[in-house]
Design a protein around this motif. Structure first.
Motif, PDB file in Angstrom:
ATOM      1  N   ARG A  14       0.828  -1.212   0.000  1.00  0.00           N
ATOM      2  CA  ARG A  14       0.000   0.000   0.000  1.00  0.00           C
ATOM      3  C   ARG A  14       0.866   1.268   0.000  1.00  0.00           C
ATOM      4  NH1 ARG A  14      -5.029  -0.924   4.193  1.00  0.00           N
ATOM      5  NH2 ARG A  14      -5.486  -3.060   3.579  1.00  0.00           N
ATOM      6  N   GLY A  15       2.172   1.061   0.029  1.00  0.00           N
ATOM      7  CA  GLY A  15       3.083   2.179  -0.212  1.00  0.00           C
ATOM      8  C   GLY A  15       3.501   2.964   1.013  1.00  0.00           C
ATOM      9  N   ARG A  16       4.233   4.050   0.739  1.00  0.00           N
ATOM     10  CA  ARG A  16       4.788   4.910   1.781  1.00  0.00           C
ATOM     11  C   ARG A  16       4.002   6.211   1.838  1.00  0.00           C
ATOM     12  NH1 ARG A  16       9.704   2.548   2.764  1.00  0.00           N
ATOM     13  NH2 ARG A  16      10.341   1.101   1.133  1.00  0.00           N
ATOM     14  N   ARG A  17       4.116   6.904   2.956  1.00  0.00           N
ATOM     15  CA  ARG A  17       3.367   8.155   3.083  1.00  0.00           C
ATOM     16  C   ARG A  17       3.900   9.226   2.131  1.00  0.00           C
ATOM     17  NH1 ARG A  17       2.333   9.907   8.958  1.00  0.00           N
ATOM     18  NH2 ARG A  17       4.575   9.685   9.146  1.00  0.00           N
ATOM     19  N   TYR A  18       5.224   9.216   1.925  1.00  0.00           N
ATOM     20  CA  TYR A  18       5.819  10.137   0.945  1.00  0.00           C
ATOM     21  C   TYR A  18       6.333   9.281  -0.212  1.00  0.00           C
ATOM     22  CZ  TYR A  18       5.727  12.926   5.172  1.00  0.00           C
ATOM     23  OH  TYR A  18       5.319  13.542   6.315  1.00  0.00           O
ATOM     24  N   ALA A  19       5.900   9.594  -1.409  1.00  0.00           N
ATOM     25  CA  ALA A  19       6.260   8.762  -2.564  1.00  0.00           C
ATOM     26  C   ALA A  19       7.771   8.773  -2.780  1.00  0.00           C
ATOM     27  CB  ALA A  19       5.552   9.291  -3.801  1.00  0.00           C
ATOM     28  N   LEU A  83       5.300 -17.086   4.029  1.00  0.00           N
ATOM     29  CA  LEU A  83       5.006 -15.675   4.284  1.00  0.00           C
ATOM     30  C   LEU A  83       6.246 -14.856   3.920  1.00  0.00           C
ATOM     31  CD1 LEU A  83       3.124 -16.021   7.688  1.00  0.00           C
ATOM     32  CD2 LEU A  83       2.131 -15.522   5.439  1.00  0.00           C
ATOM     33  N   ASN A  84       6.109 -13.532   3.981  1.00  0.00           N
ATOM     34  CA  ASN A  84       7.214 -12.679   3.547  1.00  0.00           C
ATOM     35  C   ASN A  84       8.256 -12.488   4.657  1.00  0.00           C
ATOM     36  OD1 ASN A  84       8.844 -10.406   2.751  1.00  0.00           O
ATOM     37  ND2 ASN A  84       7.372 -10.202   1.078  1.00  0.00           N
ATOM     38  N   GLU A  85       9.392 -13.140   4.493  1.00  0.00           N
ATOM     39  CA  GLU A  85      10.445 -13.095   5.524  1.00  0.00           C
ATOM     40  C   GLU A  85      10.998 -11.687   5.735  1.00  0.00           C
ATOM     41  OE1 GLU A  85      13.764 -15.967   5.460  1.00  0.00           O
ATOM     42  OE2 GLU A  85      12.550 -17.049   3.991  1.00  0.00           O
ATOM     43  N   ASP A  86      11.153 -10.940   4.655  1.00  0.00           N
ATOM     44  CA  ASP A  86      11.729  -9.593   4.793  1.00  0.00           C
ATOM     45  C   ASP A  86      10.817  -8.692   5.613  1.00  0.00           C
ATOM     46  OD1 ASP A  86      13.922 -10.276   3.236  1.00  0.00           O
ATOM     47  OD2 ASP A  86      12.923  -9.664   1.368  1.00  0.00           O
ATOM     48  N   LEU A  87       9.520  -8.813   5.370  1.00  0.00           N
ATOM     49  CA  LEU A  87       8.572  -7.998   6.127  1.00  0.00           C
ATOM     50  C   LEU A  87       8.574  -8.415   7.599  1.00  0.00           C
ATOM     51  CD1 LEU A  87       6.341  -5.894   6.384  1.00  0.00           C
ATOM     52  CD2 LEU A  87       4.696  -7.618   5.595  1.00  0.00           C
ATOM     53  N   LEU A 143      11.098   7.574   9.087  1.00  0.00           N
ATOM     54  CA  LEU A 143      11.789   6.692   8.142  1.00  0.00           C
ATOM     55  C   LEU A 143      10.960   6.420   6.895  1.00  0.00           C
ATOM     56  CD1 LEU A 143      13.138   4.060  10.738  1.00  0.00           C
ATOM     57  CD2 LEU A 143      14.347   6.047   9.810  1.00  0.00           C
ATOM     58  N   ASN A 144       9.738   6.930   6.864  1.00  0.00           N
ATOM     59  CA  ASN A 144       8.871   6.735   5.693  1.00  0.00           C
ATOM     60  C   ASN A 144       8.779   5.255   5.301  1.00  0.00           C
ATOM     61  OD1 ASN A 144       7.113   7.764   3.737  1.00  0.00           O
ATOM     62  ND2 ASN A 144       8.729   7.888   2.203  1.00  0.00           N
ATOM     63  N   LEU A 145       8.364   4.426   6.262  1.00  0.00           N
ATOM     64  CA  LEU A 145       8.255   2.987   6.008  1.00  0.00           C
ATOM     65  C   LEU A 145       6.951   2.666   5.283  1.00  0.00           C
ATOM     66  CD1 LEU A 145       9.445   1.638   9.497  1.00  0.00           C
ATOM     67  CD2 LEU A 145      10.836   2.139   7.473  1.00  0.00           C
ATOM     68  N   THR A 146       6.884   1.466   4.738  1.00  0.00           N
ATOM     69  CA  THR A 146       5.661   1.058   4.036  1.00  0.00           C
ATOM     70  C   THR A 146       4.511   0.843   5.022  1.00  0.00           C
ATOM     71  OG1 THR A 146       6.139  -1.301   4.256  1.00  0.00           O
ATOM     72  CG2 THR A 146       6.941  -0.201   2.254  1.00  0.00           C
ATOM     73  N   PHE A 147       3.307   0.866   4.488  1.00  0.00           N
ATOM     74  CA  PHE A 147       2.113   0.634   5.291  1.00  0.00           C
ATOM     75  C   PHE A 147       2.219  -0.687   6.054  1.00  0.00           C
ATOM     76  CE2 PHE A 147      -1.906  -1.542   5.854  1.00  0.00           C
ATOM     77  CZ  PHE A 147      -2.670  -0.599   6.520  1.00  0.00           C
ATOM     78  N   GLU A 148       2.683  -1.741   5.378  1.00  0.00           N
ATOM     79  CA  GLU A 148       2.668  -3.085   5.975  1.00  0.00           C
ATOM     80  C   GLU A 148       3.606  -3.182   7.181  1.00  0.00           C
ATOM     81  OE1 GLU A 148       3.071  -2.482   2.653  1.00  0.00           O
ATOM     82  OE2 GLU A 148       1.022  -2.993   2.059  1.00  0.00           O
ATOM     83  N   THR A 149       4.755  -2.534   7.112  1.00  0.00           N
ATOM     84  CA  THR A 149       5.668  -2.547   8.263  1.00  0.00           C
ATOM     85  C   THR A 149       5.063  -1.745   9.413  1.00  0.00           C
ATOM     86  OG1 THR A 149       7.583  -2.767   6.799  1.00  0.00           O
ATOM     87  CG2 THR A 149       8.022  -2.012   9.030  1.00  0.00           C
TER      88      THR A 149
END
Ligand code: MG
Length: 390
Positions: A14-19, A83-87, A143-149
């Protein structure tokens, strides 16, 4: 990495708050993980306490080693469930960033100081750290992380705080606490990996510190079954100098049993529910869990640790002093905001605020929450002349 249909896929984040433009060699969740590892808050975890004070012994867990253990357990379970290991790694490494010095005693004291001004909650503070408090980028805070993190970092949240978040970020990470839906399976996994990690390491640290004994632990089947099993196989570990090997082997077996239990139970739940997407998994009942039997055993262990370790007189003594340190630091900075580091002092002043305003209180809370155990003790001594916990 093979990803199941219900796993988070960085290509559909779903992306980051700042593109931002994407990175040439790393996925979005790898970037999140890297940003967390390079943050100041992450480095401070090495000097923050879990149960024991940082200076009490070099071999006890700190929030940093705890977070690494959660990441290890989480990745290992994530891989078998596709599942996604990096996440999972990103969430695990960030999940404790908002913790105050001195463990739960610190958090309780800070929450009391913030009574009437929104309170203090470490999960929400972890989100504040990655969203606002880290100062590493030219054009935005955090840090402008992604929605999922971010979704995974915000493990719990009161309804009131969720409403505040929702007002600032409609449909954002606060939403699920209003809708009563689940976070991604990767986030659910981190919660359980956290529990497995501290169940094991609190026994380990507790026994090695001498505050609890193997004899006492005989009432805890989750541990004692494996201690007895180990002795049946390796009788020589009953010897007087073999205590550590016995402890480690029993803990190793206990860890494995919990990991396999989660994997088996979750596989069955996933087969039954067959979520076809991440959002279908979010809308379902919690799918990642222990079996009923393991959940009960884990509860018994937690009860034991609460009564015998977290409320041990020696730990309670530390807890009482920790609350005093936090309370007196809070009062001192509120009286004289200029005693804080420049950035915080400026924030408190430009709030145009009287010392009682909610903004000033929050700045002071942010400053104290970020401290390591030893920095808090030193600051307390500098400001009050009294030496506690140092
Ligand atoms: Mg934790």
């Amino acid at each position: 990495m093979t990803l199941a249909a219900f796993a988070c896929d960085p290509a559909h984040s779903r992306g980051r708050r700042y593109a931002e433009t994407s990175a040439p060699t790393r996925t979005e969740y790898q970037r999140d993980r890297d940003r967390i590892v390079h943050s100041s808050a992450f480095r401070r975890l090495v000097y923050k306490t879990q149960v024991f004070l940082n200076h009490e012994g070099d071999l006890f867990r700190t929030r940093l080693t705890h977070s690494l253990e959660v990441a290890q357990l989480g990745r290992s379970i994530a891989r078998s469930l596709e599942l996604n290991e990096d996440l999972v790694e990103a969430i695990a490494l960030a999940h404790d960033l908002g913790h105050t010095p001195f463990g739960h005693a610190g958090q309780d004291a800070l929450n009391e100081c913030m009574d009437g001004a929104g309170g203090f909650e470490h999960n929400l503070q972890s989100l504040r750290v990655v969203d606002q408090l880290e100062e590493r980028y030219p054009l935005f805070d955090g840090l402008n992380l992604t929605f999922e993190t971010r979704e995974g970092i915000l493990k719990h949240c009161s309804r009131l705080n969720a409403q505040t978040l929702e007002a600032c970020e409609p449909g954002g990470v606060g939403r699920r606490f209003l809708d009563h839906t689940q976070p991604s399976l990767e986030a659910q996994l981190c919660n359980l990996a956290d529990e497995i990690a501290y169940n094991a390491h609190d026994i380990d640290d507790g026994v090695r510190s001498g505050l609890i004994t193997l004899e006492q632990l005989q009432v805890v089947p989750l541990f004692d079954d494996f201690r007895r099993q180990t002795l049946l196989e390796y009788a020589h570990l009953a010897g007087p100098t073999q205590g550590r090997r016995l402890l480690y082997e029993a803990i190793r077996r206990m860890l494995s049993a919990q990991v396999y239990d989660v994997i088996d139970t979750t596989r069955q739940a996933l087969e039954r529910a067959a979520p076809a997407s991440v959002d279908a998994a979010r809308a379902a009942q919690p799918l990642l869990s222990f079996s009923e039997d393991m959940r009960k055993k884990s509860m018994m262990l937690k009860q034991f640790l609460l009564q015998n370790l977290y409320r041990h007189p020696q730990v309670m003594l530390m807890t009482g002093q920790a609350r005093q340190v936090i309370r007196e630091l809070f009062e001192a900075y509120l009286r004289e905001p200029v005693q804080m580091q420049a950035g915080f002092a400026v924030r408190a002043q430009t709030a145009g605020a009287t010392s009682e305003s909610a903004v000033t209180l929050r700045v002071v809370a942010d400053y104290i929450a970020g401290m390591t155990d030893r920095f808090a003790s030193r600051e307390h001594e500098r400001l009050t002349g009294q030496r506690l916990l140092a």
